[in-house]
Design an enzyme around this catalytic site. Structure first.
Site, short mmCIF file in Angstrom:
data_model
loop_
_atom_site.label_atom_id
_atom_site.label_comp_id
_atom_site.label_asym_id
_atom_site.label_seq_id
_atom_site.Cartn_x
_atom_site.Cartn_y
_atom_site.Cartn_z
N GLN A 1 65.60 64.58 63.31
CA GLN A 1 66.04 65.47 64.27
C GLN A 1 65.98 66.50 63.26
OE1 GLN A 1 69.92 64.11 63.42
NE2 GLN A 1 70.93 65.26 65.07
N ASP A 2 66.53 68.15 62.50
CA ASP A 2 65.43 68.67 62.86
C ASP A 2 64.99 69.36 61.21
OD1 ASP A 2 68.10 69.38 61.24
OD2 ASP A 2 68.54 71.09 62.09
N PRO A 3 64.34 70.32 60.74
CA PRO A 3 63.39 70.30 59.25
C PRO A 3 64.83 70.63 58.29
CG PRO A 3 63.12 72.11 61.20
CD PRO A 3 64.17 71.24 61.64
#
EC number: 3.2.2.27
Length: 228
Positions: free
Chosen positions: A63-65
């Site tokens: 998804q995101d870091p």
């Protein structure tokens, strides 16, 4: 596909698009304003550097870091050496222990050896502000990573997409299942892993699919780089 096709050939033009320039400009302005943004600028595109288009065998969509210090380095789910494996990665290891004979849970969370074997570790969003999950959602990264998936869909065949959780599964709707393989499960986060991620056997399934295509299976045992 001609083996000479590179990421630069198929998504290089994205760099000239206004949405992409705007995204990079926003991230640069946030850094200039003194905000801590992960991963470091030099690491944002590591997934593409380590896994060239014609080498991609498997895609694991994140998804995101990670938004903690020294974690994110441009590969989904992976953390830098010396940083404890976050909970989602801990559950990935738990699944590997039961799925892959002889798998030993590593004492690190550095997955670069997967990337070097053709596992594209792709986050949907490529940056995040420290301590603020999803803070860089809807800036434009999603458009870029949609183009990446579209390029794989069009220019490659027989790629195995591991889509964990509804976010990844929505993102994967454009994938042509007549040309590629899709493995779906809940997300490995502690909130959902027990709903079917644990026991999904995606790693052994991926290797079986690779062998059916006369390709080398992935060695899923993560390896730290040899100390020079």
């Amino acid at each position: 596909m001609s083996p000479s096709l590179t990421w630069h050939d198929v998504i290089g033009q994205e760099k000239e698009q206004p949405y992409f320039k705007d995204t990079l400009a926003y991230v640069a302005a946030e850094r200039r304003a003194g905000k801590t943004i992960y991963p470091p600028q030099k690491d944002i595109f590591n997934a593409f550097r380590l896994t060239e288009l014609d080498q991609v065998k498997v895609v694991i969509l994140g998804q995101d870091p990670y938004h903690g210090p020294n974690q994110a380095h441009g590969l989904s789910f992976s953390v830098l050496p010396g940083v404890p494996a976050p909970p989602s990665l801990g559950n990935i290891y738990k699944e590997l222990v039961t799925d892959i004979p002889g798998f030993q849970r590593p004492n690190h969370g550095f997955l670069q050896s997967w990337a070097e074997q053709g596992v594209l570790l792709l986050n949907t969003v490529l940056t995040v502000e420290a301590g603020k999950a999803h803070s860089h959602a809807n800036l434009g990264w999603e458009t870029f990573t949609d183009r990446v998936i579209a390029a794989l869909n069009e220019h490659r065949e027989g790629v195995i997409f591991m889509l964990w959780g509804s976010h990844a599964q929505k993102k994967g709707r454009i994938i042509n299942t007549e040309r590629h393989y899709i493995l779906k499960a809940p997300h490995p986060s502690p909130l959902s892993a027990h709903r079917g991620f644990l026991g999904c056997k995606h790693f052994s399934q991926a290797n079986q699919l690779l062998q059916q295509q006369n390709q080398q299976p992935i060695d899923w045992q993560p390896k730290l780089p040899a100390v020079e």
